[in-house]
Design a protein around this motif. Structure first.
Motif, mmCIF file in Angstrom:
data_model
loop_
_atom_site.group_PDB
_atom_site.id
_atom_site.type_symbol
_atom_site.label_atom_id
_atom_site.label_comp_id
_atom_site.label_asym_id
_atom_site.label_seq_id
_atom_site.Cartn_x
_atom_site.Cartn_y
_atom_site.Cartn_z
ATOM 1 N N GLY A 1 93.159 14.606 86.214
ATOM 2 C CA GLY A 1 92.237 14.187 86.816
ATOM 3 C C GLY A 1 92.039 15.132 88.320
ATOM 4 O O GLY A 1 91.718 16.280 87.883
ATOM 5 N N THR A 2 92.003 14.265 89.186
ATOM 6 C CA THR A 2 91.951 15.138 90.388
ATOM 7 C C THR A 2 93.254 15.160 91.093
ATOM 8 O O THR A 2 93.472 15.984 92.218
ATOM 9 N N ARG A 3 94.283 14.777 90.595
ATOM 10 C CA ARG A 3 95.481 15.064 91.202
ATOM 11 C C ARG A 3 96.277 16.068 90.639
ATOM 12 O O ARG A 3 96.380 16.273 89.455
ATOM 13 N N VAL A 4 96.748 16.964 91.706
ATOM 14 C CA VAL A 4 97.629 18.107 91.373
ATOM 15 C C VAL A 4 99.234 17.958 91.690
ATOM 16 O O VAL A 4 99.324 17.648 92.916
ATOM 17 N N ALA A 5 99.977 18.200 90.925
ATOM 18 C CA ALA A 5 101.291 17.804 91.375
ATOM 19 C C ALA A 5 102.207 19.298 90.844
ATOM 20 O O ALA A 5 101.908 19.992 89.923
ATOM 21 N N LEU B 1 97.807 25.405 97.433
ATOM 22 C CA LEU B 1 97.703 24.053 96.576
ATOM 23 C C LEU B 1 96.820 23.173 97.160
ATOM 24 O O LEU B 1 95.849 22.667 96.463
ATOM 25 N N ASP B 2 96.256 23.293 98.375
ATOM 26 C CA ASP B 2 95.231 22.560 98.926
ATOM 27 C C ASP B 2 93.724 23.159 98.429
ATOM 28 O O ASP B 2 92.943 22.362 98.170
ATOM 29 N N ASP B 3 93.782 24.466 98.405
ATOM 30 C CA ASP B 3 92.403 25.064 97.620
ATOM 31 C C ASP B 3 92.278 24.772 96.113
ATOM 32 O O ASP B 3 90.917 24.575 95.789
ATOM 33 N N LEU B 4 93.393 24.868 95.566
ATOM 34 C CA LEU B 4 93.325 24.461 94.110
ATOM 35 C C LEU B 4 93.053 22.846 93.828
ATOM 36 O O LEU B 4 92.306 22.908 92.835
ATOM 37 N N ALA B 5 93.486 22.133 94.660
ATOM 38 C CA ALA B 5 93.396 20.934 94.579
ATOM 39 C C ALA B 5 91.714 20.608 94.888
ATOM 40 O O ALA B 5 91.216 19.612 94.311
ATOM 41 N N ASP B 6 91.194 21.478 95.747
ATOM 42 C CA ASP B 6 89.647 21.243 95.917
ATOM 43 C C ASP B 6 88.931 21.490 94.649
ATOM 44 O O ASP B 6 88.004 21.035 94.492
ATOM 45 N N ALA C 1 85.854 19.233 89.918
ATOM 46 C CA ALA C 1 85.916 19.486 88.376
ATOM 47 C C ALA C 1 87.149 18.817 87.993
ATOM 48 O O ALA C 1 88.124 19.696 87.376
ATOM 49 N N PRO C 2 87.399 17.689 87.634
ATOM 50 C CA PRO C 2 88.545 17.051 87.187
ATOM 51 C C PRO C 2 88.863 17.662 86.029
ATOM 52 O O PRO C 2 88.261 17.704 85.073
ATOM 53 N N ALA C 3 90.498 17.685 85.485
ATOM 54 C CA ALA C 3 90.692 18.329 84.386
ATOM 55 C C ALA C 3 92.009 17.676 84.085
ATOM 56 O O ALA C 3 92.777 17.206 84.807
ATOM 57 N N GLU C 4 92.374 17.851 82.699
ATOM 58 C CA GLU C 4 93.752 17.519 82.404
ATOM 59 C C GLU C 4 94.488 18.951 81.856
ATOM 60 O O GLU C 4 94.183 19.289 80.623
ATOM 61 N N VAL C 5 95.044 19.262 82.583
ATOM 62 C CA VAL C 5 95.777 20.918 82.349
ATOM 63 C C VAL C 5 96.981 21.315 82.895
ATOM 64 O O VAL C 5 97.361 20.477 84.084
ATOM 65 N N ALA D 1 83.631 28.402 84.509
ATOM 66 C CA ALA D 1 83.418 28.506 85.892
ATOM 67 C C ALA D 1 84.534 28.048 86.778
ATOM 68 O O ALA D 1 84.929 28.480 87.583
ATOM 69 N N VAL D 2 85.283 26.824 86.095
ATOM 70 C CA VAL D 2 86.281 26.547 86.838
ATOM 71 C C VAL D 2 87.461 27.802 86.711
ATOM 72 O O VAL D 2 88.191 27.821 87.885
#
Length: 112
Positions: free
Chosen positions: A34-38, A49-54, A59-63, A85-86
């Motif tokens: 979703g919008t959570r990056v771990a 990491l903050d820039d990628l989280a932005d 554009a939430p994703a499962e990746v 685009a993402v």
């Protein structure tokens, strides 16, 4: 019995070696839900990491993202569906970071 044991032993030894070789140029591995990056493994500067989280807040994703060093530059591989685009936004963010700064980064202070 011994004829079967030798190939099995070689296989057991070879598997970790192959994994090490595949990950030798890996800088980081991130799991996006979703919008959570771990951070799964590796090192990544907190600002990157903050820039990628932005990017993923917009554009939430499962990746799963793997950052690797190729030809002296950082490159990202995505395991999952992302729009072009993402993908371009991720490449733009990553292009600002030399491999040396990513590799020498301290562990991130927090997960997103």
């Amino acid at each position: 019995m011994a004829a079967l044991l030798i190939p099995l032993l070689l296989l057991v030894i070879a598997i970790p070696l192959v994994v090490m070789l595949v990950r030798a140029n890996e800088l980081f591995c991130l799991r996006v839900s979703g919008t959570r990056v771990a951070v799964v493994r590796g090192r990544i500067p907190q600002r990157l990491l903050d820039d990628l989280a932005d990017v993923f807040r917009a554009a939430p994703a499962e990746v799963v993202l793997r950052g690797v060093s190729e030809g002296g530059r950082a490159r990202v591989y995505a395991d999952g569906e992302l729009s072009e685009a993402v993908r371009q936004r991720i490449r733009n963010v990553l292009a600002q970071w030399p491999v040396v700064r990513i590799r020498n980064a301290p562990r991130p202070r927090r997960l997103h």
